[in-house]
Design a protein around this motif. Sequence first.
Motif, PDB file in Angstrom:
ATOM      1  N   HIS A  28       0.829  -1.205   0.000  1.00  0.00           N
ATOM      2  CA  HIS A  28       0.000   0.000   0.000  1.00  0.00           C
ATOM      3  C   HIS A  28       0.865   1.259   0.000  1.00  0.00           C
ATOM      4  N   ASP A  29       0.627   2.161  -0.943  1.00  0.00           N
ATOM      5  CA  ASP A  29       1.277   3.469  -1.012  1.00  0.00           C
ATOM      6  C   ASP A  29       2.807   3.374  -1.080  1.00  0.00           C
ATOM      7  N   LEU A  30       3.301   2.513  -1.952  1.00  0.00           N
ATOM      8  CA  LEU A  30       4.747   2.408  -2.147  1.00  0.00           C
ATOM      9  C   LEU A  30       5.372   3.716  -2.650  1.00  0.00           C
ATOM     10  N   PRO A  31       4.689   4.490  -3.515  1.00  0.00           N
ATOM     11  CA  PRO A  31       5.301   5.756  -3.953  1.00  0.00           C
ATOM     12  C   PRO A  31       5.631   6.690  -2.789  1.00  0.00           C
ATOM     13  N   SER A  32       4.761   6.768  -1.800  1.00  0.00           N
ATOM     14  CA  SER A  32       5.029   7.633  -0.645  1.00  0.00           C
ATOM     15  C   SER A  32       6.243   7.134   0.141  1.00  0.00           C
ATOM     16  N   LYS A  33       6.347   5.800   0.287  1.00  0.00           N
ATOM     17  CA  LYS A  33       7.494   5.199   0.976  1.00  0.00           C
ATOM     18  C   LYS A  33       8.785   5.526   0.235  1.00  0.00           C
ATOM     19  N   THR A  34       8.717   5.467  -1.087  1.00  0.00           N
ATOM     20  CA  THR A  34       9.900   5.758  -1.896  1.00  0.00           C
ATOM     21  C   THR A  34      10.318   7.214  -1.734  1.00  0.00           C
ATOM     22  N   LYS A  35       9.345   8.129  -1.769  1.00  0.00           N
ATOM     23  CA  LYS A  35       9.655   9.557  -1.645  1.00  0.00           C
ATOM     24  C   LYS A  35      10.251   9.866  -0.272  1.00  0.00           C
ATOM     25  N   GLU A  36       9.728   9.231   0.759  1.00  0.00           N
ATOM     26  CA  GLU A  36      10.243   9.439   2.118  1.00  0.00           C
ATOM     27  C   GLU A  36      11.703   9.000   2.213  1.00  0.00           C
ATOM     28  N   LEU A  37      12.015   7.851   1.628  1.00  0.00           N
ATOM     29  CA  LEU A  37      13.390   7.339   1.682  1.00  0.00           C
ATOM     30  C   LEU A  37      14.341   8.205   0.869  1.00  0.00           C
ATOM     31  N   GLU A  38      13.859   8.732  -0.242  1.00  0.00           N
ATOM     32  CA  GLU A  38      14.701   9.631  -1.038  1.00  0.00           C
ATOM     33  C   GLU A  38      15.081  10.871  -0.215  1.00  0.00           C
ATOM     34  N   ASN A  39      14.135  11.423   0.531  1.00  0.00           N
ATOM     35  CA  ASN A  39      14.425  12.589   1.358  1.00  0.00           C
ATOM     36  C   ASN A  39      15.437  12.263   2.448  1.00  0.00           C
ATOM     37  N   LEU A  40      15.285  11.073   3.078  1.00  0.00           N
ATOM     38  CA  LEU A  40      16.237  10.665   4.117  1.00  0.00           C
ATOM     39  C   LEU A  40      17.639  10.452   3.530  1.00  0.00           C
ATOM     40  N   TRP A  41      17.697   9.822   2.371  1.00  0.00           N
ATOM     41  CA  TRP A  41      18.992   9.599   1.700  1.00  0.00           C
ATOM     42  C   TRP A  41      19.654  10.939   1.374  1.00  0.00           C
ATOM     43  N   ASP A  42      18.872  11.893   0.855  1.00  0.00           N
ATOM     44  CA  ASP A  42      19.399  13.213   0.517  1.00  0.00           C
ATOM     45  C   ASP A  42      19.906  13.923   1.773  1.00  0.00           C
ATOM     46  N   MET A  43      19.177  13.772   2.860  1.00  0.00           N
ATOM     47  CA  MET A  43      19.588  14.399   4.116  1.00  0.00           C
ATOM     48  C   MET A  43      20.943  13.846   4.586  1.00  0.00           C
ATOM     49  N   TYR A  44      21.158  12.551   4.431  1.00  0.00           N
ATOM     50  CA  TYR A  44      22.406  11.929   4.896  1.00  0.00           C
ATOM     51  C   TYR A  44      23.554  12.166   3.921  1.00  0.00           C
ATOM     52  N   VAL A  45      23.293  11.928   2.625  1.00  0.00           N
ATOM     53  CA  VAL A  45      24.374  11.947   1.643  1.00  0.00           C
ATOM     54  C   VAL A  45      24.730  13.368   1.207  1.00  0.00           C
ATOM     55  N   VAL A  46      23.707  14.163   0.891  1.00  0.00           N
ATOM     56  CA  VAL A  46      23.960  15.494   0.332  1.00  0.00           C
ATOM     57  C   VAL A  46      24.154  16.538   1.443  1.00  0.00           C
ATOM     58  N   LYS A  47      23.269  16.512   2.435  1.00  0.00           N
ATOM     59  CA  LYS A  47      23.306  17.561   3.463  1.00  0.00           C
ATOM     60  C   LYS A  47      24.111  17.161   4.699  1.00  0.00           C
ATOM     61  N   CYS A  48      24.507  15.880   4.737  1.00  0.00           N
ATOM     62  CA  CYS A  48      25.357  15.368   5.841  1.00  0.00           C
ATOM     63  C   CYS A  48      24.713  15.645   7.221  1.00  0.00           C
ATOM     64  N   ARG A  49      23.437  15.469   7.320  1.00  0.00           N
ATOM     65  CA  ARG A  49      22.720  15.697   8.579  1.00  0.00           C
ATOM     66  C   ARG A  49      22.226  14.353   9.138  1.00  0.00           C
ATOM     67  N   GLU A  50      23.142  13.582   9.627  1.00  0.00           N
ATOM     68  CA  GLU A  50      22.780  12.267  10.147  1.00  0.00           C
ATOM     69  C   GLU A  50      21.832  12.357  11.328  1.00  0.00           C
ATOM     70  N   GLU A  51      22.024  13.377  12.167  1.00  0.00           N
ATOM     71  CA  GLU A  51      21.195  13.472  13.356  1.00  0.00           C
ATOM     72  C   GLU A  51      19.717  13.662  13.024  1.00  0.00           C
ATOM     73  N   ALA A  52      19.446  14.151  11.801  1.00  0.00           N
ATOM     74  CA  ALA A  52      18.054  14.412  11.430  1.00  0.00           C
ATOM     75  C   ALA A  52      17.304  13.144  11.004  1.00  0.00           C
ATOM     76  N   ILE A  53      18.023  12.041  10.810  1.00  0.00           N
ATOM     77  CA  ILE A  53      17.361  10.830  10.317  1.00  0.00           C
ATOM     78  C   ILE A  53      17.448   9.671  11.309  1.00  0.00           C
ATOM     79  N   LEU A  54      18.026   9.923  12.499  1.00  0.00           N
ATOM     80  CA  LEU A  54      18.312   8.827  13.434  1.00  0.00           C
ATOM     81  C   LEU A  54      17.086   7.993  13.777  1.00  0.00           C
TER      82      LEU A  54
END
Length: 664
Positions: free
Chosen positions: A12-38
């Motif tokens: 159910h609602d796999l697109p939303s799950k995908t979008k959420e993970l993309e944002n978390l990945w961007d936060m860790y890889v691009v913005k280097c904000r690990e504390e925001a995804i703990l």
Amino acid sequence: MRNPYLSIFSTHDLPSKTKELENLWDMYVVKCREEAILDKIRESVLHSWRRCHHAGVDPAQLRTKQILTDQELNHLLKTSEIYRVAKPIIDELFHKMSETGHLITLSDQNGRIIYLKGDPPTIRSAEKMNFAAGMDWSESTAGTNAIGTSIVTKVPIQIFSAEHFCHGCHPWSCSSAPIFHPVTQEIIGTIDFTGIWTHAQPHTLGLAVSIAQLIETKLAESYLEKTCHLVETFFRSTDKWKTDHVLVLNRDFFVVKSSEKLAHFFKLSPASKLSNHPDFQSLIKDYIHAPQDSSSNPVANACLIQNFLVIDIEPIYFHKALAGYLIVLKDADAGRTSESPSEIAAQAGPWAEVIGHSKSFAAAINKCRKTASSNVPIIVLGESGTGKEKIARTIHRSSNKHRKPFLAINCGAIPKELVSSELFGYERGTFTGGMAGGKKGIFEEANGGTLFLDEIGEMPLDSQIHLLRVLQEREVTRLGSSQPIPVDVRIIAATNKNLLALCKNGGFRKDLFYRLNVVSVTIPPLRERKDDILPITNYFLKQFVEKYEKSSLSISDHALSFFLEYSWPGNIRELQNVLEHAVIFSESSFIKMEHLPSYLIENGNHLSTDDAVANMSPLDAEEKKILLQLLEESGWNISAVAKKLNIARSTLYRKLKKYRLRLR
């Protein structure tokens, strides 16, 4: 607490799950904000991202690296036990799940994909990120992914979309379960289901775990069968090498069985890994890991391990596949005062059990030894029972093909209509009632090793052309197929017929004869090597005394004299059978004439009582006279007369034969 191994719990609602993970990945890889995804991403995924970051994996990477060439992959598949067991399971499963948009993959313990099944469109899409056989999907190379991460964590895991560390994998979802060795419990591979994220299903991880467990069960069954075979080999070998020490390993160099003295001295136990043992490391390296075409052999190089001398090393095969190794060691100081280790090893090598020193036999064996290291065909000629197959096996064991199979086939025992299928094999469906999956021919089975063609003179004429073609082209084609298969096989043929005469009479192809007859060796019959009768008799006598658990047993002078006089039409095989019969029926410490088979006495070549040497020289006549006098004085005691004359008993027996003197 939710299942930490799963990424999605419903579709159910796999697109939303995908979008959420993309944002978390961007936060860790691009913005280097690990504390925001703990608290927002699975702990196992975050730990994997950290490992990838520390390993320097590029998160922008679109595809992984090729790690195996096609040749390396083919070699790996030929030797991989996990591939042999898993392939039919994967193939069967794929038939039931085709068109689901998922690939099924098998990887090895290093994360290298070695086998893959899937629908062509899915395969083509996956190839864009190098998701294919021979590619490296370890975590340190391909980033967070189910295959590599399950190997690192040693647990099943599902990786969905942007949970992959590398951007090129984000369109995909994968579920992988590790496969564990049935004994060591080390990871030996993984089963993985991979598909586009829109096709993701939570149950693929459970399916991967089930298939991995099924493979582990099959591996355990296979391991048990091999282990039983290795244990049987150990006990057969201890019967053969009763005065020596036997060690049997599996193909991974774990101890299966060991003689008691070796186990105590080297502190060996079942499942000890011999390649980690400091005393055996060089032996494993020099013998097992030496180049395949190397002619070096630690036995020939006098390999000493502590107080033991390695006298034999043999590969053990089970169902034509390498299952383990037999190592035989001897006490290095047992009865050796003047011989150097190299001299001892030379005597104890593969040729040690080829008994005989007569001039004609020694010349034939010397020719075999010189030819053994080459790859040329050999024809071994000789009467039935002269030991042609034993000599062929010894040539193989002393050659650079000694780690590969030695297979023997009796060309005269195969029905004419089955010769081609036996030699070259057949494809599935070629014959009604044939094996369902087809069958390898003996040339394929012997690939890399030696094929012994016994009774080559009995091969049907119309089958000889097929054999000639194999020798010329070094490839075979199975019946029902047009695809040639390269083979590297050393041919040793044997016959008791005159092949050249057969060629002249049209019974054997001349071109095949000249192709086979690169080297020919004639093994003389036993009647022409009488000097070897005594050592051969002693050799078999020792074997049968041990086999039938008799006390010390000797052969009487009368019986030994008969052995030297008899013509032995059945050659060594007949002598062996006669001695076994005598040991079985002997009830005293001596083998006497009455213990020999009755046919031998009835048909034996008794010496004539008349003097057949009428033209004897005066010197010979005087020697015969002295011999008779000494024999009469000693009561025909051979040992006493030999001692009196200061000659060996064997020399005295030859003189008795020369002068036609029969023991009384």
